[in-house]
Design a protein around this motif. Structure first.
Motif, PDB file in Angstrom:
ATOM      1  N   GLU A 108       0.730  -0.985  -0.266  1.00 60.55           N
ATOM      2  CA  GLU A 108       0.075  -0.148  -0.165  1.00 60.55           C
ATOM      3  C   GLU A 108       0.835   1.002  -0.142  1.00 60.55           C
ATOM      4  N   VAL A 109       0.711   2.249  -0.761  1.00 61.00           N
ATOM      5  CA  VAL A 109       1.432   3.249  -0.895  1.00 61.00           C
ATOM      6  C   VAL A 109      -0.143   4.665  -1.070  1.00 61.00           C
ATOM      7  N   GLY A 110       0.311   5.585  -0.634  1.00 58.01           N
ATOM      8  CA  GLY A 110      -0.836   6.347  -0.522  1.00 58.01           C
ATOM      9  C   GLY A 110       0.552   7.642  -1.852  1.00 58.01           C
ATOM     10  N   LEU A 111      -0.721   8.550  -2.271  1.00 55.19           N
ATOM     11  CA  LEU A 111       0.242   9.630  -2.645  1.00 55.19           C
ATOM     12  C   LEU A 111      -0.149  11.207  -2.336  1.00 55.19           C
ATOM     13  N   PRO A 112      -0.301  11.527  -0.989  1.00 54.78           N
ATOM     14  CA  PRO A 112      -1.418  12.885  -0.301  1.00 54.78           C
ATOM     15  C   PRO A 112      -0.796  13.874  -1.470  1.00 54.78           C
ATOM     16  N   GLY A 113       0.214  13.674  -2.044  1.00 45.57           N
ATOM     17  CA  GLY A 113       0.706  15.225  -2.821  1.00 45.57           C
ATOM     18  C   GLY A 113       1.735  15.265  -3.655  1.00 45.57           C
TER      19      GLY A 113
END
Length: 549
Positions: A108-113
């Motif tokens: 799981e990898v998030g990209l908030p910016g």
């Protein structure tokens, strides 16, 4: 690649499962994109409001994490993106999305910016048994699904001990007439089947088995209702095919008319039809997924104007870690986890929980399965301890944890994460979960910064503070008290399955709400006038491995 798009198509997850099935023979990577704000709905990076209404896209994560565990030679990756990445994204988003999907790293990898990558991390969560606050009061109406039997019934009994609310339980099993004396004394399905055969030798074996099981289920539901009433709570049981959204919505409308206002919602209904993604029927997937996710969304929509002060989604650790043969169950429960975050934001004064439980001792976990879990290093949870943990979490109030993973004592961390050697944002230090004889839940509410797969260095700033080193005071949760010392009776261990449209019944919908018929007599009641468990290390990366509902 599974991408839900901006139209929030509720049928996409079923079609995505079909695509994985068709391509499963040669897949090397199964990847999905969720739209939860860039931080998997936890809110601190993308902001809670940035993903409102997109909880259903979390189903992609449950499907991907489970499919990757059962397909040989196939890796899984889930990317969460913010609204800025939808449609025509800002410069750099597309490149970073591709890098996050294809570079080595956690699932799981998030990209908030545009230049910040995060990954969820489990953190220790103590659960004190507070006595000064509880979100429910005597007489408050609590609607519960699947609460007639099993783990959810144990939770309702614990709520009755603490607050004595009124329960309206929705289930699939239609209660027949009271058992005759010759049947009531028989202890198990084998004895009941034999007795039924002696009195009706012409019945087919399948019909005998169904009648015996219905007898036992009805007996258990009545025992739960009697126990709730003995604790001072009013309790009603309504049977129906609530896997049909129209039926569930009609039932909710009638519940509000007869029992409202509704102050509590406990969603514990569930169907388990374990099967590998390869060859799994769309109908089975839709039934399992719909029981958890669609029913929850239907009830939340129906009760959106009700003054809910307590919401509990009985979720599964399969959603957090993935599990082979449970892609549908993991997908549905992952949606519950994110619905909990949405409701927490929409109802700041309510206590909203989504405890993701590992396997419980007893019930569907027979001797064979218990041996299997033991060989996998997965401990079993005592049903009473799980119910008391849920009640304790409610007692922490609106500021307590929301999405919580609860695992059995003796759980081996290596059983949950075959990729544990890959560092999270702060660098993995020590085991992800420290088994404890008392048992503790571990919360997973915050994403940690993750190294940029293009440049390598970790972002200097991010949505979370730097994780504390191992052993720093205040970071290790205390074990729960021995569940045996409290002297509370253990509830029946079987989880109540979701209403079966083949056998359930429900009141016919109409323009004006009508009273429900009594489940036993069939007479309409008129309304009154006017009416672990293990503790994680502070910076543990999310654990993905073998687990069960």
């Amino acid at each position: 690649m599974i991408w839900p798009g901006a139209d929030r198509d509720p049928s996409l997850i079923v079609r995505a499962m079909g695509a994985v099935d068709r391509l499963s023979g040669g897949l090397k990577l199964v990847a999905g994109i969720s739209c939860l704000g860039g931080s998997f709905g936890f809110g601190r990076a993308g902001g809670p409001a940035s993903h409102a209404g997109n909880a259903a896209s979390a189903a992609v994560g449950g499907l991907v994490k489970s499919a990757a565990r059962e397909l040989d030679g196939c890796s899984g990756r889930v990317l969460d993106i913010p609204p800025a990445a939808y449609g025509m994204p800002q410069p750099g988003f597309a490149e970073n999305c591709l890098a996050a999907l294809l570079s080595p790293g956690p699932v799981e990898v998030g990209l908030p910016g545009r230049d910040l990558f995060v990954t969820p991390a489990l953190k220790a969560c103590g659960v004190p048994d507070l006595t000064g606050y509880f979100p429910l009061s005597p007489g408050d109406t609590v609607v519960a699904t699947g609460g007639g039997r099993g783990v959810t019934a144990a939770v309702l009994l614990e709520l009755a001990r603490r607050a004595r609310p009124r329960f309206v339980i929705l289930g699939r099993t239609p209660l027949g007439p009271p058992e005759p004396g010759w049947l009531a004394e028989l202890p198990d399905q084998k004895a009941i089947t034999r007795a039924l055969h002696e009195r009706a030798p012409g019945l087919a074996p399948r019909e005998l088995s169904l009648r015996a099981r219905l007898t036992l289920n009805s007996r258990e539901i009545r025992a739960t209702l009697d126990a709730l009433r003995a604790l001072g709570s009013d309790a009603e049981y309504l049977a129906g095919p609530f896997d049909d959204p129209a039926s569930a919505e009609s039932c909710a409308r009638r519940v509000k008319f007869r029992f409202g206002p509704v102050k509590g919602l406990v969603h514990g209904a569930g169907v388990i039809l374990d099967h590998a993604v390869r060859g799994k029927s769309p109908e089975d997937f839709a039934k399992v997924y719909g029981t958890k996710a669609v029913l929850a969304q239907t009830l939340l929509s129906a009760f959106q104007d009700e003054p809910l002060s307590a919401i509990v989604f009985m979720s599964s650790s399969s959603a957090r870690f993935g599990r082979a043969a449970q892609a549908d169950y993991a997908a549905g429960n992952e949606v519950l986890n994110k619905l909990a975050w949405e409701e927490r934001e929409a109802r700041p004064d309510a206590t909203v929980l989504s405890p993701s439980f590992g396997p419980f001792a007893g019930g569907m976990v027979d001797g064979r399965l218990a041996g299997l879990f033991a060989s996998e290093g997965v401990g079993l949870i005592d049903v009473g301890a799980g119910a008391r943990t849920t009640a304790r979490l409610l007692g922490l109030g609106p500021g307590g944890p929301c999405e919580i993973v609860v695992l059995g004592p003796g759980t081996d961390p290596a059983a949950l994460d075959p990729d544990a050697s890959f560092p999270s944002g702060g660098g993995a230090r020590g085991p992800a979960l420290t088994p404890d004889a008392g048992g503790l839940p571990a919360a997973a509410p915050d994403p940690e910064p993750f190294p940029n797969p293009e440049t390598g260095p970790r972002a200097e700033t991010g949505p979370n503070p730097e994780p504390l080193p191992d052993g720093e005071p205040g970071q290790r949760a205390e074990p729960l008290p021995d569940p045996e010392t409290r002297g509370r009776p253990a509830a029946a261990p079987d989880a109540e399955p979701f209403p079966d449209p083949e056998t359930g019944r429900h009141p016919e919908p109409g323009h004006d709400p009508e009273p429900f018929p009594d489940a036993e007599t069939g007479l309409a009641a008129r309304p009154a006038p006017g009416a672990s468990p293990s503790a994680s290390s502070p910076d543990a990366a999310p654990r993905r491995g073998k687990d069960i509902p």
